[in-house]
Design a protein around this motif. Structure first.
Motif, PDB file in Angstrom:
ATOM      1  N   THR A  10       1.041  -1.316  -0.781  1.00 41.55           N
ATOM      2  CA  THR A  10      -0.022  -0.041  -0.119  1.00 41.55           C
ATOM      3  C   THR A  10       1.009   1.073   0.069  1.00 41.55           C
ATOM      4  O   THR A  10       0.526   1.963  -0.522  1.00 41.55           O
ATOM      5  CB  THR A  10      -0.849   0.049   1.199  1.00 41.55           C
ATOM      6  N   ARG A  11       2.128   1.020   0.707  1.00 43.64           N
ATOM      7  CA  ARG A  11       2.790   2.246   0.773  1.00 43.64           C
ATOM      8  C   ARG A  11       3.584   2.705  -0.813  1.00 43.64           C
ATOM      9  O   ARG A  11       4.282   3.967  -0.717  1.00 43.64           O
ATOM     10  CB  ARG A  11       4.292   1.874   2.179  1.00 43.64           C
ATOM     11  N   SER A  12       3.749   1.521  -1.603  1.00 42.50           N
ATOM     12  CA  SER A  12       4.247   1.850  -2.673  1.00 42.50           C
ATOM     13  C   SER A  12       3.358   2.689  -3.099  1.00 42.50           C
ATOM     14  O   SER A  12       2.882   3.655  -4.640  1.00 42.50           O
ATOM     15  CB  SER A  12       4.607   0.659  -3.470  1.00 42.50           C
ATOM     16  N   VAL A  13       1.176   2.113  -3.931  1.00 40.01           N
ATOM     17  CA  VAL A  13       0.628   3.083  -3.790  1.00 40.01           C
ATOM     18  C   VAL A  13       0.581   4.442  -2.850  1.00 40.01           C
ATOM     19  O   VAL A  13       0.052   5.077  -4.777  1.00 40.01           O
ATOM     20  CB  VAL A  13      -0.495   1.737  -4.445  1.00 40.01           C
ATOM     21  N   ILE A  14       1.059   4.595  -2.203  1.00 37.88           N
ATOM     22  CA  ILE A  14       0.394   5.179  -1.980  1.00 37.88           C
ATOM     23  C   ILE A  14       1.467   6.582  -2.759  1.00 37.88           C
ATOM     24  O   ILE A  14       1.361   8.283  -2.787  1.00 37.88           O
ATOM     25  CB  ILE A  14       0.774   6.151  -0.241  1.00 37.88           C
ATOM     26  N   LYS A  43      -8.545  11.467  -5.693  1.00 37.53           N
ATOM     27  CA  LYS A  43      -8.858  10.110  -5.931  1.00 37.53           C
ATOM     28  C   LYS A  43      -8.269   9.423  -7.191  1.00 37.53           C
ATOM     29  O   LYS A  43      -7.966   8.320  -7.810  1.00 37.53           O
ATOM     30  CB  LYS A  43     -10.333  10.112  -6.098  1.00 37.53           C
ATOM     31  N   ALA A  44      -8.612  10.452  -7.898  1.00 41.10           N
ATOM     32  CA  ALA A  44      -8.142  10.272  -9.282  1.00 41.10           C
ATOM     33  C   ALA A  44      -6.820   9.701  -9.926  1.00 41.10           C
ATOM     34  O   ALA A  44      -6.313   8.238  -9.913  1.00 41.10           O
ATOM     35  CB  ALA A  44      -8.199  10.925 -10.544  1.00 41.10           C
ATOM     36  N   ALA A  45      -5.625  10.128  -8.816  1.00 39.90           N
ATOM     37  CA  ALA A  45      -4.906   9.787  -8.861  1.00 39.90           C
ATOM     38  C   ALA A  45      -4.299   8.641  -8.321  1.00 39.90           C
ATOM     39  O   ALA A  45      -3.510   7.733  -8.440  1.00 39.90           O
ATOM     40  CB  ALA A  45      -3.936  11.066  -8.430  1.00 39.90           C
ATOM     41  N   TRP A  46      -5.252   7.924  -7.000  1.00 33.43           N
ATOM     42  CA  TRP A  46      -5.235   7.280  -6.147  1.00 33.43           C
ATOM     43  C   TRP A  46      -5.366   5.252  -7.714  1.00 33.43           C
ATOM     44  O   TRP A  46      -4.935   4.221  -7.204  1.00 33.43           O
ATOM     45  CB  TRP A  46      -5.887   6.480  -4.922  1.00 33.43           C
ATOM     46  N   GLY A  47      -6.624   6.371  -8.303  1.00 37.14           N
ATOM     47  CA  GLY A  47      -7.101   5.019  -9.354  1.00 37.14           C
ATOM     48  C   GLY A  47      -6.015   4.901 -10.510  1.00 37.14           C
ATOM     49  O   GLY A  47      -5.686   3.597 -10.650  1.00 37.14           O
ATOM     50  N   HIS A 105      -9.184   3.422  -1.625  1.00 39.32           N
ATOM     51  CA  HIS A 105      -9.003   4.219  -0.794  1.00 39.32           C
ATOM     52  C   HIS A 105      -9.631   5.030   0.284  1.00 39.32           C
ATOM     53  O   HIS A 105     -10.932   4.785   0.746  1.00 39.32           O
ATOM     54  CB  HIS A 105      -8.354   5.582  -1.460  1.00 39.32           C
ATOM     55  N   ASP A 106      -8.967   5.294   1.432  1.00 38.20           N
ATOM     56  CA  ASP A 106      -9.601   5.972   2.493  1.00 38.20           C
ATOM     57  C   ASP A 106      -9.670   7.222   2.788  1.00 38.20           C
ATOM     58  O   ASP A 106      -8.865   8.108   1.862  1.00 38.20           O
ATOM     59  CB  ASP A 106      -9.892   4.528   3.831  1.00 38.20           C
ATOM     60  N   ALA A 107      -9.977   7.898   3.830  1.00 44.25           N
ATOM     61  CA  ALA A 107     -10.224   9.312   4.134  1.00 44.25           C
ATOM     62  C   ALA A 107      -8.313   9.030   4.159  1.00 44.25           C
ATOM     63  O   ALA A 107      -8.279  10.780   4.394  1.00 44.25           O
ATOM     64  CB  ALA A 107     -10.960   9.981   5.451  1.00 44.25           C
ATOM     65  N   VAL A 108      -8.112   8.582   5.405  1.00 43.23           N
ATOM     66  CA  VAL A 108      -6.793   8.746   5.418  1.00 43.23           C
ATOM     67  C   VAL A 108      -5.640   9.077   4.438  1.00 43.23           C
ATOM     68  O   VAL A 108      -5.180   9.920   4.553  1.00 43.23           O
ATOM     69  CB  VAL A 108      -6.546   7.896   6.602  1.00 43.23           C
ATOM     70  N   VAL A 109      -5.893   8.322   3.453  1.00 44.01           N
ATOM     71  CA  VAL A 109      -4.916   7.953   2.430  1.00 44.01           C
ATOM     72  C   VAL A 109      -5.348   9.691   1.341  1.00 44.01           C
ATOM     73  O   VAL A 109      -3.930   9.910   0.683  1.00 44.01           O
ATOM     74  CB  VAL A 109      -5.933   7.015   1.916  1.00 44.01           C
ATOM     75  N   LEU A 110      -6.337   9.561   1.906  1.00 47.19           N
ATOM     76  CA  LEU A 110      -6.327  10.593   1.161  1.00 47.19           C
ATOM     77  C   LEU A 110      -5.937  12.177   1.091  1.00 47.19           C
ATOM     78  O   LEU A 110      -5.207  12.655   0.577  1.00 47.19           O
ATOM     79  CB  LEU A 110      -7.791  10.762   0.323  1.00 47.19           C
ATOM     80  N   LYS A 111      -5.993  12.126   2.620  1.00 46.07           N
ATOM     81  CA  LYS A 111      -5.337  12.903   3.512  1.00 46.07           C
ATOM     82  C   LYS A 111      -3.559  12.891   3.530  1.00 46.07           C
ATOM     83  O   LYS A 111      -3.174  14.246   3.003  1.00 46.07           O
ATOM     84  CB  LYS A 111      -6.185  12.961   4.826  1.00 46.07           C
ATOM     85  N   LEU A 112      -3.339  11.898   2.777  1.00 45.32           N
ATOM     86  CA  LEU A 112      -1.959  11.394   2.531  1.00 45.32           C
ATOM     87  C   LEU A 112      -2.142  12.253   1.826  1.00 45.32           C
ATOM     88  O   LEU A 112      -0.606  12.928   1.924  1.00 45.32           O
ATOM     89  CB  LEU A 112      -1.936  10.454   2.873  1.00 45.32           C
ATOM     90  N   ILE A 113      -2.681  12.237   0.785  1.00 44.09           N
ATOM     91  CA  ILE A 113      -2.155  12.471  -0.848  1.00 44.09           C
ATOM     92  C   ILE A 113      -2.193  14.066  -0.599  1.00 44.09           C
ATOM     93  O   ILE A 113      -1.637  14.782  -1.276  1.00 44.09           O
ATOM     94  CB  ILE A 113      -3.346  11.566  -1.804  1.00 44.09           C
ATOM     95  N   THR A 114      -2.883  14.878  -0.217  1.00 45.95           N
ATOM     96  CA  THR A 114      -3.331  15.775  -0.414  1.00 45.95           C
ATOM     97  C   THR A 114      -3.076  16.966   0.080  1.00 45.95           C
ATOM     98  O   THR A 114      -2.763  17.756   0.214  1.00 45.95           O
ATOM     99  CB  THR A 114      -5.361  15.967  -0.356  1.00 45.95           C
ATOM    100  N   ALA A 115      -2.304  16.168   1.597  1.00 49.39           N
ATOM    101  CA  ALA A 115      -1.030  17.217   2.183  1.00 49.39           C
ATOM    102  C   ALA A 115       0.094  17.452   1.359  1.00 49.39           C
ATOM    103  O   ALA A 115       0.899  18.654   2.060  1.00 49.39           O
ATOM    104  CB  ALA A 115      -0.717  16.359   3.496  1.00 49.39           C
ATOM    105  N   HIS A 116       0.412  17.112   0.288  1.00 50.53           N
ATOM    106  CA  HIS A 116       1.081  17.001  -0.718  1.00 50.53           C
ATOM    107  C   HIS A 116       0.934  18.327  -1.197  1.00 50.53           C
ATOM    108  O   HIS A 116       1.925  19.188  -1.990  1.00 50.53           O
ATOM    109  CB  HIS A 116       1.488  15.709  -1.286  1.00 50.53           C
ATOM    110  N   THR A 117      -0.138  18.901  -0.527  1.00 49.57           N
ATOM    111  CA  THR A 117      -0.358  20.246  -1.716  1.00 49.57           C
ATOM    112  C   THR A 117       0.713  20.775  -1.105  1.00 49.57           C
ATOM    113  O   THR A 117       1.804  21.644  -2.224  1.00 49.57           O
ATOM    114  CB  THR A 117      -1.420  20.799  -2.002  1.00 49.57           C
TER     115      THR A 117
END
Length: 228
Positions: A14-18, A46-50, A62-74
């Motif tokens: 999952t870390r690799s996907v993240i 969400k699109a990036a996760w797909g 994905h879950d809410a935590v994963v999405l937050k990890l991704i958007t934190a990179h803004t």
């Protein structure tokens, strides 16, 4: 107390996907809008996760935590451009990092000269706007882009070439915004801390983006901007 979620909290697959999703998400920001509203950031995450799941040939929801990890990179992306712009600006434009009175006077005068008519975006700068030449060809721009995206083999520009060839105009505008932020630190003659936040710099970004769009339209016949 609550602890902040980290990619390390997940299994290695999952870390690799993240990490892949983060790379695609940052490329999406730089190709569309680095100052997008939260609802758009969530849509892109969400699109990036797909796309990341497709890349790794897995079907992991994905879950809410994963999405937050991704958007934190803004904000992380903004910070990367800011931190790489700081030394490039000092070196290329000639700000003096010593604190004596002559240095302070030199830095104040240089700040005013660079800010007047956005002189800092030109490679060759004269005393007035008509004397400036080679717009958008200051080496500072390429130095910052290279430092953020093309320095190491794991950097986004190398891993995700398809998103950065040609380099997106929105990413170009963010680079110029970061450079202006770094120049603004020298307004008093001594480098000050300035927070590179959305509400302060999104307007500057959009102004630079509009100018780049106009420049691109004016030079479309020779495709100058993609070759800068």
């Amino acid at each position: 107390s609550k602890t902040r979620a980290k990619a390390a909290d997940y299994d290695i697959g999952t870390r690799s996907v993240i990490q892949t999703a983060i790379g695609i998400y940052c490329a999406t920001l730089l190709s569309n809008d680095p100052y997008a509203p939260p609802v758009k950031e969530l849509e892109w995450a969400k699109a990036a996760w797909g796309l990341a799941c497709d890349h790794h040939e897995v079907k992991t929801p994905h879950d809410a935590v994963v999405l937050k990890l991704i958007t934190a990179h803004t904000s992380h992306l903004h910070g990367q451009f800011k931190s790489k712009a700081r030394p490039a600006v000092a070196a290329v434009y000639g700000f003096d990092t010593t604190a004596d009175a002559n240095a302070v006077e030199h830095n104040r005068a240089l700040f005013l000269k660079l800010k007047q008519d956005s002189a800092f975006i030109f490679r060759c700068r004269g005393d007035i706007l008509d004397d400036h030449t080679r717009i958008y060809m200051t080496p500072t721009i390429q130095q910052v882009i290279n430092a953020v995206l093309f320095k190491n083999k794991g950097d986004g520009g190398i891993q995700w070439t398809k998103y950065y060839n040609p380099f997106p105009i929105q990413g170009f505008a963010l680079t110029i915004t970061a450079i202006e932020c770094a120049i603004n630190k020298w307004e008093t003659g001594v480098r000050e801390m300035i927070i590179f936040k959305e509400h302060e710099y999104s307007g500057i970004f959009r102004s630079h983006l509009a100018s780049l769009d106009e420049f691109d339209t004016m030079t479309a016949s020779i495709e100058l901007l993609p070759r800068l």
